[in-house]
Design a protein around this motif. Sequence first.
Motif, mmCIF file in Angstrom:
data_model
loop_
_atom_site.group_PDB
_atom_site.id
_atom_site.type_symbol
_atom_site.label_atom_id
_atom_site.label_comp_id
_atom_site.label_asym_id
_atom_site.label_seq_id
_atom_site.Cartn_x
_atom_site.Cartn_y
_atom_site.Cartn_z
ATOM 1 N N ARG A 139 0.776 -1.150 0.038
ATOM 2 C CA ARG A 139 -0.015 -0.064 0.174
ATOM 3 C C ARG A 139 0.652 1.195 0.027
ATOM 4 O O ARG A 139 1.627 1.362 0.517
ATOM 5 C CB ARG A 139 -0.984 -0.056 1.320
ATOM 6 N N GLN A 142 -1.613 5.634 2.615
ATOM 7 C CA GLN A 142 -2.663 4.812 3.138
ATOM 8 C C GLN A 142 -2.346 4.311 4.490
ATOM 9 O O GLN A 142 -3.100 4.316 5.363
ATOM 10 C CB GLN A 142 -2.660 3.616 2.110
ATOM 11 N N TRP A 143 -0.975 4.206 4.883
ATOM 12 C CA TRP A 143 -0.298 3.745 6.035
ATOM 13 C C TRP A 143 -0.980 4.824 6.958
ATOM 14 O O TRP A 143 -1.410 4.541 8.149
ATOM 15 C CB TRP A 143 1.083 3.726 5.988
ATOM 16 N N LYS A 197 -3.450 7.104 6.753
ATOM 17 C CA LYS A 197 -4.918 7.008 6.896
ATOM 18 C C LYS A 197 -5.105 5.880 8.073
ATOM 19 O O LYS A 197 -6.042 6.053 8.682
ATOM 20 C CB LYS A 197 -5.548 6.918 5.656
ATOM 21 N N GLU A 198 -4.631 4.684 7.731
ATOM 22 C CA GLU A 198 -5.044 3.670 8.621
ATOM 23 C C GLU A 198 -4.703 3.916 10.012
ATOM 24 O O GLU A 198 -5.201 3.495 10.958
ATOM 25 C CB GLU A 198 -4.515 2.209 8.139
ATOM 26 N N GLN A 247 -7.172 5.921 11.665
ATOM 27 C CA GLN A 247 -8.282 5.377 12.009
ATOM 28 C C GLN A 247 -8.086 4.530 13.304
ATOM 29 O O GLN A 247 -8.877 4.424 14.012
ATOM 30 C CB GLN A 247 -8.778 4.440 10.735
#
Length: 153
Positions: free
Chosen positions: A78, A82-83, A85-86, A89
């Motif tokens: 990824r 994306q790292w 964003k996760e 979260q």
Amino acid sequence: MNAPLRLFAKASFKTSTRGLMLCACAGLLLTGCANYNPLATAPIDPTSPVADEVARLGRADAPFPTFADIPPKPTDQRPIAQWGKEARQLETAAAALERQTAPNTWTLNGTERFQARALAEAGPAESAASSTAATEAFARQLRERATPPPSPR
């Protein structure tokens, strides 16, 4: 004579001795490093199980790797964004869980049903009323056991 006095001032013995000692210590420290070469080849222990391979790989005529030998960047991972964003979260979920389980934020409700189920699983309770005769016999037996032994005289 109009020359400043600092031109004629004599340095104190302490200052010159301290500087001389500092230079001598620095020289001694650097002398210890002058003979050390971390890149020199160390002797290979012939009893080592990997001695042959170490000698083979440590040859001077071996080809050096080039920048072309670097593998390409993997495409099945990824992206960096994306790292982030996760991770955000995950931190948000952790904060929500901490808010939900903070002290004084929850109560026990519906314990009657749990109690009824536990009592049903435990089975019927035996009669709590015991006979007086059985109790007195048990107490007499305990008193007999509790009397001290007779004296040896």
